[in-house]
Write a protein that holds these residues in place. Structure first.
Motif, PDB file in Angstrom:
ATOM      1  N   SER A 275     -14.234  -2.891   0.501  1.00  0.00           N
ATOM      2  CA  SER A 275     -12.963  -3.583   0.265  1.00  0.00           C
ATOM      3  C   SER A 275     -12.466  -3.351  -1.152  1.00  0.00           C
ATOM      4  N   ALA A 279      -9.094  -1.388  -2.351  1.00  0.00           N
ATOM      5  CA  ALA A 279      -8.097  -2.134  -3.125  1.00  0.00           C
ATOM      6  C   ALA A 279      -7.852  -1.517  -4.488  1.00  0.00           C
ATOM      7  N   LEU A 289      -6.596  -9.451  -3.676  1.00  0.00           N
ATOM      8  CA  LEU A 289      -7.706  -9.734  -2.766  1.00  0.00           C
ATOM      9  C   LEU A 289      -8.567 -10.868  -3.300  1.00  0.00           C
ATOM     10  N   ALA A 377      -2.537 -11.159   2.487  1.00  0.00           N
ATOM     11  CA  ALA A 377      -3.989 -11.066   2.617  1.00  0.00           C
ATOM     12  C   ALA A 377      -4.584 -12.402   3.043  1.00  0.00           C
ATOM     13  N   VAL A 432      -3.735  -4.123   1.463  1.00  0.00           N
ATOM     14  CA  VAL A 432      -4.747  -5.144   1.160  1.00  0.00           C
ATOM     15  C   VAL A 432      -4.897  -6.121   2.319  1.00  0.00           C
ATOM     16  N   ALA A 436      -8.372  -7.569   4.463  1.00  0.00           N
ATOM     17  CA  ALA A 436      -8.685  -8.959   4.791  1.00  0.00           C
ATOM     18  C   ALA A 436      -8.873  -9.142   6.296  1.00  0.00           C
TER      19      ALA A 436
END
Length: 547
Positions: A275, A279, A289, A377, A432, A436
């Motif tokens: 992640s 990002a 995030l 997100a 982003v 999520a």
């Protein structure tokens, strides 16, 4: 906090360990822990508001660099300190405390403390020396921005010693939890929030200076938290000491038990790694995030972690005593209580994500553009919130039986789901918010596998009363969600009369009023659906007074 004479004398007389708490102990322990965690989270919100206001998100390199510096030591902390080692240590300590007394249990804690401290210190030194090369792997997107890359390296080197401090604090907190002492365990995270908030408010510089202040305050707070937990353990009468590491049979058993959990937690942190890397290709992406993460983590911290911490030693004692009725009652109570608090939180997050983010964080260097992206997100995190909490409730059903392998396998499966979905959705233009959404899908995969396995093995099957309550809680939460969707749609009408009365703070006041009214609506719905009755509340209060 005073120490009872019996506890003070325990270090030398070594009496039998206290009896496990009566039914209702999960609720009582969770209430203590959650109340203190609520204070910590409120202080944390104040800290996060200051961080986002001073550092911003997409307007410069400071915010992304700082969030990297905060997340990197936390990655190892979650794998070792508060993850695998805690999952193995707490049942071992609770079992030794019950079967062999306090002196034996405290010796286990002493040896375990020395081991975890040395291991995390070695990891810290290696990471410090290799940080520039590590940063190339954990933030590939930063390579296109030399200023952001260089700042991230320096700030992470500053925060990395936070790891051994938190490893020590987590183990000492486990000692307190096993002894039924939850005050210090719930209170010590407050120190970090207050220290960081003070540092940011005192050091009023530009974005980069504020990032340095925040990074140094992380290190200072780690030392303060470890010291507070050490004080709490001594005040509780536990004779945990500093010593050289020894691979005693008890420590070896803890390590062997912890290895599968470490692999499982490592797998979970691969999700974080993927992640963060994705990002890092978006200016402000890591900060969007992280900001959304902090908000959805609120119910997880208040409910899932609190109940999980209180439930694990209780389940361990019940299983050691072969008390199947207590096992069932504890799990049912934890499941219903957690969902009664989690489902409305999830409904609120999904119903009004922009209302929440804008009201809490849009000020200073944190722009409306940042709020929009963070809200997208947060919406995707919202539907995963119940799963995140369920994992905390269901996993102790395995850990209490010293089964860390099964959760490890399920964590690996969830990693595969998360990786595949995150890369796919990010590539398809979700950005982003796709990261999520993948995280939430992976959490539901993990929670579903845990629950199904407990059911198939006949370790835990929710009772009919628990199922009925869950259905009614779900109905109440759905109605609450509809009310809050309307609040999001008609937000300008809510804010207009407030803005007419005050020059500043209209959106913040509107958010407080909306969430307050929503909370009251949910309570009324709980009683109308008979998910909770007044008689049951009175019974719980009477039971807690007798406990």
């Amino acid at each position: 906090m005073t120490v009872d004479p019996e506890i003070r004398a325990s270090a030398s007389t070594n009496p039998p360990a206290p009896e496990p708490p009566k039914q209702g102990g999960v609720m009582k322990s969770s209430a203590i822990f959650s109340g203190l965690t609520l204070v910590s989270r409120l202080a944390g919100f104040a800290r996060d508001i200051a961080v986002t206001a001073f550092l911003g998100a997409s307007a410069g390199p400071a915010a992304d660099a700082y969030n990297t510096a905060l997340s990197f030591p936390n990655l190892f902390r979650r794998i070792f300190a508060e993850g695998a080692f805690a999952a193995a240590f707490v049942p071992a300590y609770a079992r030794t405390l019950k079967q062999k007394g306090e002196a034996e249990a405290d010796q286990v804690a002493t040896d375990a403390l020395a081991t975890v401290a040395v291991v995390t210190l070695i990891l810290t030194v290696i990471a410090q020396l290799a940080m520039p090369w590590l940063m190339m792997g954990i933030n590939i997107g930063f390579l296109d921005d030399p200023a952001r890359f260089r700042l991230a390296v320096i700030l992470t080197q500053i925060t990395m010693p936070y790891l051994p401090c938190m490893a020590i604090a987590a183990l000492l907190s486990g000692v307190l939890n096993a002894r039924g002492r939850f005050i210090v365990s719930g209170a010590y995270p407050i120190a970090m929030n207050l220290i960081m908030l003070a540092a940011l408010l005192i050091w009023r510089g530009d974005q980069v200076q504020a990032a340095y202040a925040a990074a140094w305050s992380v290190l200072v707070s780690g030392v303060a938290q470890a010291g507070l937990c050490w004080w709490g353990v001594r005040r509780a009468g536990a004779n945990v000491r500093l010593s050289m590491p020894k691979l005693t049979p008890a420590v070896k058993a803890i390590i062997i038990t912890a290895i599968p959990a470490a692999i499982g937690n490592s797998a979970t942190q691969i999700n974080v790694f993927i992640s963060g890397n994705l990002a890092s290709f978006v200016d402000g992406g890591r900060t969007w995030l992280a900001t959304a993460d902090r908000l959805y983590q609120l119910p997880l911290g208040l409910i899932g972690v609190a109940i999980g911490i209180a439930l694990l030693p209780k389940l361990s004692s019940a299983i050691a005593s072969e008390d199947r009725g207590q096992e069932q009652a504890s799990m049912d109570e934890a499941l219903v209580l957690s969902m009664a608090l989690t489902l409305p939180a999830a409904a609120a997050i999904m119903a009004m994500p922009l209302f929440l983010i804008d009201g809490l964080f849009t000020r200073g260097e944190f722009l409306a553009f940042d709020a929009q992206n963070t809200a997208q997100a947060l919406l995707q995190f919202g539907w995963g919130v119940p799963a995140f909490v369920l994992i905390r409730v269901l996993a102790p059903g395995f850990f209490a039986r010293q089964d860390t392998r099964t959760p490890m396998v399920f964590a690996l499966v969830s990693v595969a789901v998360n990786a595949a979905l995150a890369i796919t959705l990010f590539s398809l233009g979700w950005g982003v918010s796709g990261i999520a959404a993948a995280t939430s899908a992976a959490a539901w995969t993990n929670a579903g596998l845990l629950g199904l396995t407990l059911f198939r093995r006949d370790h835990y099957r929710p009772g009919s009363s628990a199922v009925s309550r869950l259905i009614r809680i779900g109905i109440a939460s759905a109605v609450l969600g509809a009310v809050l969707v309307a609040a999001q749609v008609y937000r300008p009408m809510i804010e207009a009369p407030i803005a007419a009365l005050t020059e500043h703070g209209a959106k913040e006041i509107a958010l407080v009023l909306t969430t307050g009214v929503g909370g009251l609506v949910y309570l009324v719905l709980l009683f109308l659906t008979r998910a909770v009755t007044i008689g049951e509340i009175k019974g719980i209060l009477r039971r807690e007074r007798r406990a």
